[in-house]
Motif scaffolding. Structure first.
Motif, PDB file in Angstrom:
ATOM      1  N   UNK A   1     -63.418  53.210  93.219  1.00 62.85           N
ATOM      2  CA  UNK A   1     -62.676  52.958  91.972  1.00 62.85           C
ATOM      3  C   UNK A   1     -63.609  53.002  90.754  1.00 62.85           C
TER       4      UNK A   1
ATOM      5  N   UNK B   1     -51.877  61.288  89.981  1.00 56.21           N
ATOM      6  CA  UNK B   1     -52.498  61.069  91.289  1.00 56.21           C
ATOM      7  C   UNK B   1     -53.943  60.696  90.993  1.00 56.21           C
ATOM      8  N   UNK B   2     -54.174  59.394  91.023  1.00 60.69           N
ATOM      9  CA  UNK B   2     -55.400  58.821  90.475  1.00 60.69           C
ATOM     10  C   UNK B   2     -56.408  58.586  91.591  1.00 60.69           C
ATOM     11  N   UNK B   3     -57.374  59.445  91.636  1.00 61.05           N
ATOM     12  CA  UNK B   3     -58.372  59.440  92.697  1.00 61.05           C
ATOM     13  C   UNK B   3     -59.058  58.075  92.849  1.00 61.05           C
ATOM     14  N   UNK B   4     -59.157  57.370  91.740  1.00 67.84           N
ATOM     15  CA  UNK B   4     -59.815  56.066  91.770  1.00 67.84           C
ATOM     16  C   UNK B   4     -58.978  55.006  92.456  1.00 67.84           C
TER      17      UNK B   4
ATOM     18  N   UNK C   1     -56.518  54.083  95.035  1.00 68.50           N
ATOM     19  CA  UNK C   1     -55.784  54.456  96.251  1.00 68.50           C
ATOM     20  C   UNK C   1     -54.519  53.630  96.372  1.00 68.50           C
TER      21      UNK C   1
ATOM     22  N   UNK D   1     -51.902  55.128  94.260  1.00 69.69           N
ATOM     23  CA  UNK D   1     -51.574  56.547  94.402  1.00 69.69           C
ATOM     24  C   UNK D   1     -51.019  56.955  95.762  1.00 69.69           C
TER      25      UNK D   1
ATOM     26  N   UNK E   1     -52.698  61.884  99.891  1.00 70.46           N
ATOM     27  CA  UNK E   1     -53.658  62.681  99.130  1.00 70.46           C
ATOM     28  C   UNK E   1     -54.972  62.834  99.900  1.00 70.46           C
TER      29      UNK E   1
ATOM     30  N   UNK F   1     -57.828  62.178  98.960  1.00 71.56           N
ATOM     31  CA  UNK F   1     -58.819  61.124  98.743  1.00 71.56           C
ATOM     32  C   UNK F   1     -58.495  59.839  99.501  1.00 71.56           C
TER      33      UNK F   1
ATOM     34  N   UNK G   1     -56.310  49.180 102.099  1.00 70.70           N
ATOM     35  CA  UNK G   1     -55.212  49.770 101.329  1.00 70.70           C
ATOM     36  C   UNK G   1     -54.746  51.097 101.944  1.00 70.70           C
ATOM     37  N   UNK G   2     -55.684  51.918 102.383  1.00 77.25           N
ATOM     38  CA  UNK G   2     -55.296  53.239 102.902  1.00 77.25           C
ATOM     39  C   UNK G   2     -54.458  53.104 104.167  1.00 77.25           C
TER      40      UNK G   2
ATOM     41  N   UNK H   1     -50.880  52.043 103.515  1.00 72.91           N
ATOM     42  CA  UNK H   1     -50.031  53.160 103.092  1.00 72.91           C
ATOM     43  C   UNK H   1     -49.733  54.072 104.281  1.00 72.91           C
TER      44      UNK H   1
ATOM     45  N   UNK I   1     -63.326  52.705 101.445  1.00 74.02           N
ATOM     46  CA  UNK I   1     -63.835  51.970 100.284  1.00 74.02           C
ATOM     47  C   UNK I   1     -64.608  50.711 100.667  1.00 74.02           C
TER      48      UNK I   1
ATOM     49  N   UNK J   1     -68.435  49.840  99.725  1.00 72.58           N
ATOM     50  CA  UNK J   1     -68.801  48.729  98.846  1.00 72.58           C
ATOM     51  C   UNK J   1     -69.891  47.856  99.470  1.00 72.58           C
TER      52      UNK J   1
END
Ligand code: SF4
Lengths: 446, 439
Positions: free
Chosen positions: A107, A369-372, A374, A377, B90, B92, B122-123, B126, B379, B383
């Motif tokens: 992010x 679509x905001x790569x930062x 997740x 998006x 997506x 990413x 989070x991923x 989803x 992520x 981190x």
């Protein structure tokens, strides 16, 4: 930062002239107050320690009301990240964090703020944000903030409080989950009392909650005026004008400011004044702003397109409380802060998006679509299909990053915007508008 | 010919080692052919199961799935996506989430009766929602699991979320929550046996002068266990543990001991620990080991974090990983406590137990270095990495960060960087052997 003194050059290729004022409205009068208000807020932040006021670094989704009730100054690294974006210096700070090993895939609010923190440099006062005395993080917006806040707490070696909120796929939140959050909120208050040596008065807390509720009601009023055509404001105005509801929600000054803003929009709506007077396409925006490129918004405006709603700004209409809630404010906060936009399931999000598109008579939805981000998006393809199927509205995807311009291609984006607006124009000419047109037109192809 | 580096006769050891390798190869073959194994419904029927339920991560309680009469099969991605996921997530999004979903959308998991997602990142949250809507299965459950492991009432809250899962499974199986809970002591005991056996293997890898298994072999053994029928797996594991224990720890000062002063330092495999997320392909570890290293310990979702408590990882509680301090839970509050006691994954707070576990593993394994295997776009791992690296550095341990995408290291690049890393370690060892540096 609001920048909407759009010229009319090149604005009309895609649309026929319509009656109405030719000149787009300039800046909102309230912008001057906004600048002053936020300036004062940041002054307060930079002066807090000299005034012996403790500072808490807090996430945007965390309950700020107890802090205001206790005289603790909240500081928002996310808002700071947005400032780095709009001042176009995010890359400089992101690179400092990247140099320290933080992946470029993380992010960019986090990278920017970590970079500024490490270098103790920044665009406000030339230094980074003043060091926190405590840190407060609510997981209700994402898991990223938990890690980000851990990094900052370690850097300053200051106590960190994490508010863990269960994911809420469908509302309402289950009773045992509310109890879990409530227990932590009680603990959070004890934590604040211990580390700041201040006591929370319940009556002051209720007073702050009342102000939050008033602020939210005014914010909703502000948004409602955008149902008018032409819309009295666009996303540009709203993205900048959300700063007070994020940072100083619960204060008298915040209530006063939004009263003024609401009055101005009411007036604009009554007189058909707006940033895109010859409004041709009404759009809804999903996700955080592209802070480093407000010119893109102007590009839409110049082509007769105005943003009449944003899921991002709309989300701030969620923090309201009822008189019934004041009997048990902690439980009320547990409920409110568990059901925020980024902590609920995609169906709930879709429902809120469809309602906005209907209420504001949108012609299409634009997904950043905001790569930062997740958490924001990753359900957008589902949402886009929902919009297409249930409202028959075309959708556009813009690939970008909220503050890091390295993940954005301007020319390609504009080509897609043009193609999207052509689809909208084709539908207008064919007589189809809003939810009445055929499903799926335009699809996700733009 | 059959002498080890210290000049001892190593023939019996070689034979015992061969037996270990043979058993490992059998387990590796099950994992490699997991789709066929899981598709063999008759096997599971014969073993008394109602069907098969998939699950994610280290926080889905397999015991409950078993107690409902279903075989728990962990979902892991296969390298190489062909694309249906692109219409849903997506690029990413974390590559593990994308990989699993892609496979599911291609029908690889259509044979499952359902799936359980615990709350982690989070991923994956989803991915769970997309799975729910697009993969044709009759049972879906998202189980909230706390992010904050030290919150007030966290054990009660976790037990309550597990009770909701038991209820959902019980309704699906037609036995009710009571039916599931009645079976729990038995399935918990089975899983405790499995964990204790794995714990003995992991402990031997970590602490023996001659690690009885390579890291590649160990990962294969672990991965077979998330696919195989658990009683069969327990029995095979018990045989493997017996073979390993017959092999014995080797002698201090033997070639693979890896410490300075172990004879010809340059020829001794470097003892490494790997840390990261889900590594679903043993070839990834092979790539690390091929450059002249042996992976003696790990901090992976597909490894230590699945079955070791942090207390055990840091060497406390008798150091037998797996069940230390937790025993075999008979009810949901015991089960909740067991899952909360595991070595935490990076989505959990606070980080202290995670750091202590990694450092403890490296220290106890006398590792000469640590390799981060970071899933592209994960992520939470990304981190934590700079901090973990700094803590390892303080401890005098070098580390290397490699990125894993779609379950694989990018070979050329990884090989070169690993080679340089191991050379650097060899250099340090030589200096230390000559009596310098570390003092
Ligand atoms: S990941 Fe998204 S929600 Fe989380 S801090 Fe970054 S921008 Fe905010």
């Amino acid at each position: 930062m609001s920048d909407k003194t759009t010229g009319t050059s090149g604005a009309t290729e895609l649309r026929a002239a319509e009656p109405g004022p030719v000149k787009p409205a300039g800046r909102l009068k309230a912008d001057a107050d906004l600048k002053q208000l936020m300036g004062k807020y940041y002054n307060g932040v930079f002066w807090a320690h000299r005034l012996h006021r403790p500072i808490a670094w807090i996430t945007s989704g965390a309950p700020v009301e107890p802090l205001y009730a206790m005289g603790i100054t909240p500081v928002y690294p996310e808002n700071y990240g947005a400032i780095l974006g709009s001042r176009k210096c995010a890359v400089e700070y992101c690179e400092i964090a990247e140099g320290a090993g933080y992946s470029r895939d993380l992010c960019s609010y986090a990278r920017g703020s970590i970079g500024s923190m490490m270098a103790d440099r920044g665009p406000l006062n030339g230094r980074g944000l003043p060091a926190p005395d405590v840190l407060i993080c609510a997981k209700n917006i994402c898991n990223v903030v938990v890690k980000w806040w851990e990094v900052m707490a370690r850097h300053y070696n200051k106590p960190l409080f994490i508010l863990d909120t269960p994911y809420v796929p469908e509302e309402p939140v289950k009773p045992h989950q509310l109890e879990f959050v409530r227990g932590q909120l009680e603990e959070m208050i004890a934590f604040l009392e211990k580390h700041t040596k201040r006591r929370l008065s319940r009556s002051r807390l209720v007073r702050v909650l009342e102000n939050s509720t008033k602020t939210v009601a005014l914010w909703e009023e502000v948004q409602r005026y955008r149902q008018a055509s032409p819309s009295p404001s666009s996303a540009l105005d709203m993205f900048t004008n959300m700063a007070p509801i994020v940072a100083i929600r619960g204060t008298d000054a915040c209530v006063k400011y939004y009263r003024k803003l609401a009055d101005e929009l009411k007036e604009r709506a009554a007189h058909g004044v707006g940033p895109v007077p010859n409004e041709r396409y009404r759009l809804v925006w999903d996700n955080i702003a592209i802070w480093h490129n407000f010119r893109l918004m102007k590009y839409f405006h110049e082509r007769g397109a105005v943003f009449v709603g944003e899921t991002y700004t709309n989300a701030w209409g969620e923090y309201s409380f009822s008189p019934e809630d004041y009997k048990d404010p902690i439980m009320a906060m547990a409920r409110q802060y568990s059901g925020v936009l980024l902590n609920v399931g995609p169906e709930v999000r879709l429902g809120r998006l469809l309602k906005m598109a209907r209420d504001y008579r949108a012609d299409g939805v634009v997904f950043h679509s905001n790569r930062s981000c997740k958490t924001y998006s990753l359900s957008q393809y589902f949402l886009a299909r929902g919009v297409q199927e249930q409202l028959g509205l075309p959708t556009l995807f813009i690939e970008a990053d909220m503050t890091d311009p390295r993940a954005y291609a301007d020319a390609a984006t504009k080509t897609r915007v043009d193609a999207f607006l052509e689809i909208l124009e084709g539908r207008k000419e064919a007589g189809g508008v809003g939810a009445t047109a055929g499903a799926g037109a335009g699809g996700r192809t733009c | 010919m059959s002498q080890d580096i210290a000049g001892r006769d190593d023939r019996p050891r070689a034979a015992a080692r061969q037996e270990v390798a043979r058993q490992v190869a059998e387990l590796a073959a099950v994992y490699a052919d997991r789709r066929a194994y899981l598709a063999d419904a008759a096997r599971f029927k014969a073993a008394g199961y109602r069907g098969t339920i998939g699950y994610f991560c280290t926080y889905a309680p397999e015991e409950l799935i078993l107690a409902a009469g279903y075989h728990p099969a962990r979902i892991v991605a296969e390298p190489g996506m062909v694309g249906p996921v692109d219409g849903h997530l997506q690029s990413f999004a974390c590559s593990f989430a994308r990989g699993c979903l892609d496979q599911a959308l291609r029908g690889h998991y259509d044979g499952l009766d359902g799936v359980v997602f615990p709350a982690t990142c989070d991923s994956l949250r989803h991915a769970a929602e997309i799975w729910k809507r697009n993969v044709p299965q009759r049972f879906f459950h998202f189980m909230n699991f706390p992010s904050r492991l030290d919150a007030p009432g966290v054990a009660e809250y976790t037990a309550r979320e597990m009770a909701d899962l038991a209820e959902a499974l019980g309704a699906f199986a037609g036995v009710g929550a009571a039916g599931v809970l009645a079976k729990l002591p038995e399935t918990a005991a089975l899983m405790a046996e499995v964990r204790a056996l794995l714990g003995r293997l992991w402990e031997a890898r970590l602490t023996w002068p001659l690690p009885p298994l390579t890291g590649t072999e160990a990962l294969s053994v672990f991965l077979a266990g998330v696919v195989m029928e658990r009683r069969e797996y327990r029995d095979r594991l018990a045989r493997l543990v017996a073979a390993v224990e017959a092999l014995g720890p080797g002698a201090a000062g033997d070639a693979a001991a890896g410490g300075a002063g172990a004879g010809d330092a340059a020829s001794v495999p470097v003892r490494l620990v790997v840390t990261g997320g889900v590594i679903e392909d043993p070839a990834t570890i092979r790539l690390v080991e091929e450059s002249g290293a042996v992976v003696v310990g790990d901090d992976l979702c597909t490894g230590t974090r699945s079955f070791v408590t942090s207390e055990a990882a840091t060497g406390g509680a008798g150091a037998v990983a797996g069940t230390a301090g937790a025993g075999s839970p008979a009810d949901l509050s015991g089960l909740a406590r067991l899952y909360l006691a595991k070595v935490p994954c990076p989505t959990k707070h606070p980080i202290d137990r995670r750091v202590d576990s990694l450092l403890g593993t490296a220290r106890r394994g006398r590792a000469a270095g640590v390799v981060f295997l970071l899933q592209k776009f994960c992520e939470t791992h990304a981190f934590d990495q700079p901090y973990l690296t700094s803590r390892l550095t303080e401890m005098g341990l070098p580390s290397l960060v490699l990125e894993v995408e779609q379950g694989r290291l990018t070979e050329g690049q990884a090989g070169t960087r690993l080679g340089a890393f191991l050379e650097m370690i060899a250099g340090r060892r030589e200096v230390a052997a000559n009596g310098g540096a570390s003092r």
